[in-house]
Design a protein around this motif. Sequence first.
Motif, PDB file in Angstrom:
ATOM      1  N   TYR A  67      36.298  43.523  31.879  1.00  0.00           N
ATOM      2  CA  TYR A  67      37.724  44.207  31.489  1.00  0.00           C
ATOM      3  C   TYR A  67      38.314  45.116  32.651  1.00  0.00           C
ATOM      4  O   TYR A  67      37.757  45.939  33.212  1.00  0.00           O
ATOM      5  CB  TYR A  67      37.465  45.082  30.422  1.00  0.00           C
ATOM      6  CG  TYR A  67      38.720  45.688  29.678  1.00  0.00           C
ATOM      7  CD1 TYR A  67      39.779  46.317  30.233  1.00  0.00           C
ATOM      8  CD2 TYR A  67      38.896  45.132  28.441  1.00  0.00           C
ATOM      9  CE1 TYR A  67      41.051  46.689  29.705  1.00  0.00           C
ATOM     10  CE2 TYR A  67      39.948  45.546  27.685  1.00  0.00           C
ATOM     11  CZ  TYR A  67      40.966  46.248  28.304  1.00  0.00           C
ATOM     12  OH  TYR A  67      42.160  46.754  27.473  1.00  0.00           O
ATOM     13  N   LEU A  68      39.319  44.584  33.365  1.00  0.00           N
ATOM     14  CA  LEU A  68      40.005  45.259  34.654  1.00  0.00           C
ATOM     15  C   LEU A  68      40.931  46.177  34.246  1.00  0.00           C
ATOM     16  O   LEU A  68      42.110  45.869  33.760  1.00  0.00           O
ATOM     17  CB  LEU A  68      40.544  44.022  35.489  1.00  0.00           C
ATOM     18  CG  LEU A  68      39.684  43.016  35.895  1.00  0.00           C
ATOM     19  CD1 LEU A  68      40.448  41.834  36.639  1.00  0.00           C
ATOM     20  CD2 LEU A  68      38.480  43.532  36.812  1.00  0.00           C
ATOM     21  N   HIS A  69      40.521  47.507  33.955  1.00  0.00           N
ATOM     22  CA  HIS A  69      41.711  48.495  33.494  1.00  0.00           C
ATOM     23  C   HIS A  69      42.248  49.338  34.734  1.00  0.00           C
ATOM     24  O   HIS A  69      41.623  49.860  35.473  1.00  0.00           O
ATOM     25  CB  HIS A  69      40.772  49.521  32.582  1.00  0.00           C
ATOM     26  CG  HIS A  69      41.815  50.547  32.293  1.00  0.00           C
ATOM     27  ND1 HIS A  69      42.634  50.279  31.092  1.00  0.00           N
ATOM     28  CD2 HIS A  69      41.598  52.022  32.747  1.00  0.00           C
ATOM     29  CE1 HIS A  69      43.208  51.633  31.156  1.00  0.00           C
ATOM     30  NE2 HIS A  69      42.760  52.622  31.926  1.00  0.00           N
ATOM     31  N   LEU A 326      30.635  42.715  42.297  1.00  0.00           N
ATOM     32  CA  LEU A 326      29.453  42.942  41.525  1.00  0.00           C
ATOM     33  C   LEU A 326      29.668  42.705  39.868  1.00  0.00           C
ATOM     34  O   LEU A 326      28.706  42.211  39.271  1.00  0.00           O
ATOM     35  CB  LEU A 326      29.455  44.511  41.235  1.00  0.00           C
ATOM     36  CG  LEU A 326      28.692  45.125  42.693  1.00  0.00           C
ATOM     37  CD1 LEU A 326      28.390  46.582  42.653  1.00  0.00           C
ATOM     38  CD2 LEU A 326      27.355  44.470  42.863  1.00  0.00           C
ATOM     39  N   ALA A 327      30.964  42.618  39.403  1.00  0.00           N
ATOM     40  CA  ALA A 327      31.348  42.113  37.904  1.00  0.00           C
ATOM     41  C   ALA A 327      30.781  40.735  37.814  1.00  0.00           C
ATOM     42  O   ALA A 327      30.155  40.563  36.803  1.00  0.00           O
ATOM     43  CB  ALA A 327      32.657  42.479  37.647  1.00  0.00           C
ATOM     44  N   ARG A 336      26.530  41.788  29.074  1.00  0.00           N
ATOM     45  CA  ARG A 336      27.604  41.314  28.039  1.00  0.00           C
ATOM     46  C   ARG A 336      28.668  41.813  28.543  1.00  0.00           C
ATOM     47  O   ARG A 336      29.842  41.002  28.331  1.00  0.00           O
ATOM     48  CB  ARG A 336      26.964  41.955  26.536  1.00  0.00           C
ATOM     49  CG  ARG A 336      28.017  41.438  25.446  1.00  0.00           C
ATOM     50  CD  ARG A 336      27.937  39.964  25.362  1.00  0.00           C
ATOM     51  NE  ARG A 336      26.697  39.603  24.738  1.00  0.00           N
ATOM     52  CZ  ARG A 336      26.156  38.389  24.672  1.00  0.00           C
ATOM     53  NH1 ARG A 336      26.996  37.320  24.894  1.00  0.00           N
ATOM     54  NH2 ARG A 336      24.954  38.133  24.292  1.00  0.00           N
ATOM     55  N   ALA A 337      28.980  43.265  29.052  1.00  0.00           N
ATOM     56  CA  ALA A 337      30.336  43.689  29.086  1.00  0.00           C
ATOM     57  C   ALA A 337      30.492  44.476  30.372  1.00  0.00           C
ATOM     58  O   ALA A 337      29.435  45.033  30.688  1.00  0.00           O
ATOM     59  CB  ALA A 337      30.659  44.740  27.704  1.00  0.00           C
ATOM     60  N   VAL A 384      38.271  37.399  30.862  1.00  0.00           N
ATOM     61  CA  VAL A 384      38.764  38.541  31.741  1.00  0.00           C
ATOM     62  C   VAL A 384      40.104  38.917  31.323  1.00  0.00           C
ATOM     63  O   VAL A 384      40.965  38.312  31.110  1.00  0.00           O
ATOM     64  CB  VAL A 384      38.936  37.856  33.296  1.00  0.00           C
ATOM     65  CG1 VAL A 384      39.323  38.795  34.170  1.00  0.00           C
ATOM     66  CG2 VAL A 384      37.802  37.150  33.901  1.00  0.00           C
ATOM     67  N   VAL A 385      39.894  40.236  31.136  1.00  0.00           N
ATOM     68  CA  VAL A 385      41.451  41.177  30.628  1.00  0.00           C
ATOM     69  C   VAL A 385      41.770  42.136  31.784  1.00  0.00           C
ATOM     70  O   VAL A 385      40.903  42.826  32.384  1.00  0.00           O
ATOM     71  CB  VAL A 385      40.875  41.853  29.490  1.00  0.00           C
ATOM     72  CG1 VAL A 385      41.985  42.355  28.839  1.00  0.00           C
ATOM     73  CG2 VAL A 385      40.356  41.068  28.395  1.00  0.00           C
ATOM     74  N   TRP A 386      43.193  41.972  31.995  1.00  0.00           N
ATOM     75  CA  TRP A 386      43.716  42.894  32.935  1.00  0.00           C
ATOM     76  C   TRP A 386      44.854  43.782  32.040  1.00  0.00           C
ATOM     77  O   TRP A 386      45.742  43.260  31.420  1.00  0.00           O
ATOM     78  CB  TRP A 386      44.124  42.128  34.007  1.00  0.00           C
ATOM     79  CG  TRP A 386      45.024  42.910  34.955  1.00  0.00           C
ATOM     80  CD1 TRP A 386      44.576  43.595  36.406  1.00  0.00           C
ATOM     81  CD2 TRP A 386      46.501  43.479  34.991  1.00  0.00           C
ATOM     82  NE1 TRP A 386      45.547  44.250  37.140  1.00  0.00           N
ATOM     83  CE2 TRP A 386      46.712  44.264  36.334  1.00  0.00           C
ATOM     84  CE3 TRP A 386      47.412  43.306  34.067  1.00  0.00           C
ATOM     85  CZ2 TRP A 386      47.820  44.901  36.566  1.00  0.00           C
ATOM     86  CZ3 TRP A 386      48.569  44.209  34.269  1.00  0.00           C
ATOM     87  CH2 TRP A 386      48.685  44.706  35.597  1.00  0.00           C
TER      88      TRP A 386
END
Length: 489
Positions: A67-69, A326-327, A336-337, A384-386
């Motif tokens: 998750y890319l916040h 690293l992700a 997992r997350a 992958v979420v942005w």
Amino acid sequence: MNPINDHLWALNRRQFLGNTGIRLGGLGLGLCAASSLNAGDSVNSNRMHAALPGLPHFAPKADSIIYLHMNGGPAQLDMWDYKPKLAEFYDQDLPETIRKGQRITTMTSGQTRLPVAPSMFKFSQHGQCGTWVSELLPHTAKCVDDIALVKSVHTNAINHDPACTFVMTGSEVPGKPSLGSWLSYGLGSESNDLPSFVVLTPTWKSGAAAQALFTRMWSSGFLSSKYTGVALRHIGDPVLYVQNPPGVSAQNRRAMLDTLGALNQRTLDQLGDPETLTRMAQYEMAYRMQTSVPELTDLSHESAATLELYGPDVTKPGTFAASTLLARRLVERGVRAVQLLHRGWDQHGNLPRDLRSQCEDTDQAIGALLTDLKQRGMLDRTLVVWGGEFGRTVYSQGTLTKDNYGRDHHPRNFCMWMAGGGIKGGQVYGETDDFSYNVVDKPVHINDLNATILHCLGIDHERFTVKFQGLDQRLTGVESPVVVKELLA
């Protein structure tokens, strides 16, 4: 999925009979407990990372999530939401027929005018799907055929702290578990040497002021503390005290932990407190991380081609490029997350300069992450979420000129995207008006997006609940969010 039940299942026979007496009902419950976990095997590392019974609810398309916040609220108008007609309205007041009396922040509510500020950046179409993308994102643009862009996301909060809390926990009220904690709790991890939920907070280059990051964004809330995200530091050791101090050998550390484990086992036998299990498991995890974390952060075995893909900053600890690599390495090892929070996206002024810097800091690494995952055959199983916590206004905050403007907070619509496991790429979902001010087609609430994320990982959000404060709590709240099925592969 109930903390009270978790406590009862953790009781061994001696605790149960000693506390309740030998009664028919007690014997019945004891027989049930005998077929489940007892205190003797509950400290096993595999059990601590196992999925809950019955989960996933159905076959998942994704095994893990990155998750890319972008903390601060990226300007959708300058990155993803192409509005060519806005040039005709340059420096004109935002029409009341568009604003419709909607709430705005105190930072611009006192302005005598709300002048329309078209984006100064050029857009062009990319990929076979033809998605419009800003010139600020040349690397991500190469991956649009794998991306589902959602232009109609909306949220409840208009200020950063509640909006960040909301996007990460499904509620503006602090104290709820974060998305990563829910996944860690429900699905566990495939790794016994790394935490199931890891948080990265890279540096940013723009030099602009940034909003604070509160630990509630990766907290486990009312779930056990073992589901809280483990934040890896970007200065010094990734985890404090992960190395043994001078004079303490690995054998001495092992002996100390064995003795400490025996003492904790006595406490567990006496009280049956699930948090004692957490303490025991976390000590063991810390011991294993003394080996796994240095190996994780050692990039010497990555190929030159991979390092070049992520860009020149990838070998600098704490940069966004290093964090995205690293992700990938984390999910590759069964985590997992992974939640990556990049600060500095709150451009109330000097947006053209600062937004360009932010995109230069992140774009190549994001494109590299998607490409790297795909090349390794991992993208199909990694979601992958942005996105950010909200968008930015079409009108300028402060003085508007041809080459400079700022934008205020805007929760009514903003852009997020998803790619990878379970997502149908190469599409744009939802639409906004000509001012990128209101959703006009296919609105997607934040909790609709959360429901969709859970679905990709094999979880029915309506059945994934924990009893707390008299409610069946869930990530997606007590209302009726829906899975956005059009986004699914």
